[in-house]
Design a protein around this motif. Structure first.
Motif, PDB file in Angstrom:
ATOM      1  N   LEU A 103       0.808  -1.213   0.000  1.00 37.27           N
ATOM      2  CA  LEU A 103       0.000   0.000   0.000  1.00 37.27           C
ATOM      3  C   LEU A 103       0.844   1.267   0.000  1.00 37.27           C
ATOM      4  O   LEU A 103       0.665   2.139  -0.843  1.00 37.27           O
ATOM      5  CB  LEU A 103      -0.949  -0.008   1.203  1.00 37.27           C
ATOM      6  N   LYS A 104       1.736   1.397   0.961  1.00 39.18           N
ATOM      7  CA  LYS A 104       2.548   2.615   1.040  1.00 39.18           C
ATOM      8  C   LYS A 104       3.698   2.413   2.005  1.00 39.18           C
ATOM      9  O   LYS A 104       3.767   1.421   2.720  1.00 39.18           O
ATOM     10  CB  LYS A 104       1.716   3.805   1.489  1.00 39.18           C
ATOM     11  N   ARG A 105       4.607   3.399   2.024  1.00 39.20           N
ATOM     12  CA  ARG A 105       5.668   3.458   3.031  1.00 39.20           C
ATOM     13  C   ARG A 105       5.675   4.849   3.649  1.00 39.20           C
ATOM     14  O   ARG A 105       5.432   5.853   2.977  1.00 39.20           O
ATOM     15  CB  ARG A 105       7.030   3.071   2.454  1.00 39.20           C
ATOM     16  N   ILE A 106       5.922   4.898   4.957  1.00 36.20           N
ATOM     17  CA  ILE A 106       5.932   6.146   5.714  1.00 36.20           C
ATOM     18  C   ILE A 106       7.292   6.286   6.375  1.00 36.20           C
ATOM     19  O   ILE A 106       7.771   5.371   7.054  1.00 36.20           O
ATOM     20  CB  ILE A 106       4.822   6.163   6.785  1.00 36.20           C
ATOM     21  N   ALA A 107       7.933   7.437   6.186  1.00 40.18           N
ATOM     22  CA  ALA A 107       9.258   7.668   6.764  1.00 40.18           C
ATOM     23  C   ALA A 107       9.153   7.812   8.274  1.00 40.18           C
ATOM     24  O   ALA A 107       8.224   8.429   8.804  1.00 40.18           O
ATOM     25  CB  ALA A 107       9.885   8.914   6.158  1.00 40.18           C
ATOM     26  N   PHE A 108      10.092   7.203   8.984  1.00 42.43           N
ATOM     27  CA  PHE A 108      10.187   7.311  10.438  1.00 42.43           C
ATOM     28  C   PHE A 108      11.528   7.958  10.759  1.00 42.43           C
ATOM     29  O   PHE A 108      12.577   7.383  10.501  1.00 42.43           O
ATOM     30  CB  PHE A 108      10.066   5.930  11.083  1.00 42.43           C
ATOM     31  N   THR A 109      11.495   9.178  11.317  1.00 43.45           N
ATOM     32  CA  THR A 109      12.730   9.921  11.561  1.00 43.45           C
ATOM     33  C   THR A 109      12.834  10.294  13.036  1.00 43.45           C
ATOM     34  O   THR A 109      12.381  11.363  13.454  1.00 43.45           O
ATOM     35  CB  THR A 109      12.766  11.197  10.704  1.00 43.45           C
ATOM     36  N   PRO A 110      13.417   9.438  13.854  1.00 41.44           N
ATOM     37  CA  PRO A 110      13.574   9.748  15.274  1.00 41.44           C
ATOM     38  C   PRO A 110      14.537  10.911  15.480  1.00 41.44           C
ATOM     39  O   PRO A 110      15.367  11.203  14.626  1.00 41.44           O
ATOM     40  CB  PRO A 110      14.128   8.454  15.863  1.00 41.44           C
ATOM     41  N   SER A 111      14.423  11.540  16.638  1.00 41.11           N
ATOM     42  CA  SER A 111      15.150  12.789  16.879  1.00 41.11           C
ATOM     43  C   SER A 111      16.574  12.584  17.376  1.00 41.11           C
ATOM     44  O   SER A 111      17.466  13.365  17.079  1.00 41.11           O
ATOM     45  CB  SER A 111      14.379  13.636  17.904  1.00 41.11           C
TER      46      SER A 111
END
Length: 357
Positions: A207-215
């Motif tokens: 379906l999709k990919r979502i970026a995960f950007t921890p701090s």
């Protein structure tokens, strides 16, 4: 005094000679009254093990008041199905024989090595490609519409299968090492080391990919792995930071702290969370889950309970396992009681939720 006898003595002040009593002949009403007073699942298991009539009573009455808090299943120590368990909520140790939850003809799964496009060339490669790291279920294994997802090949591949399928179906769009996966709201989610959430439907369509950007910035002294867990209908990413203590010639990873993020699926954004409130989360090499501490007050709120996912798989543990409780509020780790190190590779401590059914 046996466990069943002690229950009677403590609950009703029984002072008669225990050795002459036939406890299997107790009235049904009295058994129901006793079993309704049991609180921990391990007490219910012991109660039901006395005899058939006691087991029937616990199945009929014990579920309503029993606290089904997680147990920690210890690593294997012998060549048998007997495993040792520990309850961190009352300090109880006990042993039980493991039963195969897929036995009994409910589900018949094809071997993972029959999954297409694995390109097996030898037995060693076959084992490496078919070794299952984690299994995720979309529903109860007794359900006919249960979809089973597997992370395998050292966390580099994923596949799914449904009851009645003759082979596994590989999942596409995987570019890196898979840290964790979960089923949520009719979809399958996975998180990889590139910091992306991958989403499929239960038919395997991407379906999709979502970026995960921890701090937090990382350095070469820190190893990171991320878990996915559902809490109050929302998806959370639990980032575990571990020190690589092999720089001190001790081959192990030790948990330093956790970071918590909540996914906003509609806006495809992550929000850092500083408190779990009245909830606790359990993470490990099986599926991760959350527990409401208002429902289970024995469980410490705003904490993350974790097991050792690496000893025995990536290296041999030397002194102890990395098992403990992380307090989100004060940023501290408390170790849970340890046992002897297992000699069995791929035998890890696991959180399990007990059931009387």
């Amino acid at each position: 005094m046996r466990f069943s006898e002690q229950i009677l003595a403590n609950s009703f002040g029984v002072c008669t000679a225990m050795s002459t009593a036939d406890w299997s002949k107790l009235p049904v009403e009295l058994l129901g009254l006793i079993s309704s007073r049991l609180h921990f699942a391990e007490d219910c298991v012991r109660f039901g093990a006395v005899c058939k009539s006691w087991r029937i009573s616990i199945l009929q009455h014990g579920n309503y008041s029993c606290s089904f808090l997680p147990w920690l299943m210890r690593p294997q120590t012998k060549h048998e199905s007997l495993r040792r368990f520990y309850s961190p909520f009352n300090g109880a140790y006990f042993e039980m024989h493991l039963l195969n939850p897929l036995s009994g003809g409910q589900i018949s799964l094809p071997p993972l090595h029959k999954c297409p496009n694995l390109n097996l060339v030898c037995s060693g490669k076959g084992f490496r490609d078919s070794f299952v790291c984690k299994v995720i279920l979309s529903a109860s294994p007794c359900s006919s519409d249960c979809v089973i997802f597997a992370i395998y090949a050292d966390n580099w591949k994923m596949a799914f299968v449904k009851p009645g399928d003759v082979s596994w179906t590989p999942l596409s769009c995987i570019h890196g090492h898979v840290d964790d996966a979960m089923c949520h709201d009719g979809k399958f989610y996975a998180i990889d080391t590139f910091g992306e959430i991958l989403i499929w439907d239960l038919a395997g369509s991407f379906l999709k990919r979502i970026a995960f950007t921890p701090s937090r910035g990382m350095d070469n002294l820190v190893y990171v792995t991320t878990y996915l867990v559902e809490l109050e209908g929302q998806i959370y990413a639990i980032m575990r930071l571990l020190f690589d203590t092999r720089i001190t010639d001790t081959p192990c990873l030790t948990t330093w702290c956790f970071e918590i993020y909540k996914l906003d699926i509609c806006n495809e954004k992550w929000e850092e969370v500083k408190s779990l409130g009245d909830w606790s989360i359990f993470v490990g090499s099986n599926h991760s889950f959350s527990i409401s501490c208002s429902t289970y007050p024995e469980c410490e709120s705003n904490c993350i309970y974790f097991t050792d996912d690496f000893s025995g798989v990536y290296y041999k543990a030397v002194f102890s396992y990395d098992i403990g409780v992380y307090n989100v509020q004060n940023d501290r780790v408390q170790s849970l009681p340890q046992e002897d190190i297992s000699d069995f590779a791929f035998s890890l401590p696991l959180w399990i939720i007990p059931s009387l059914s």
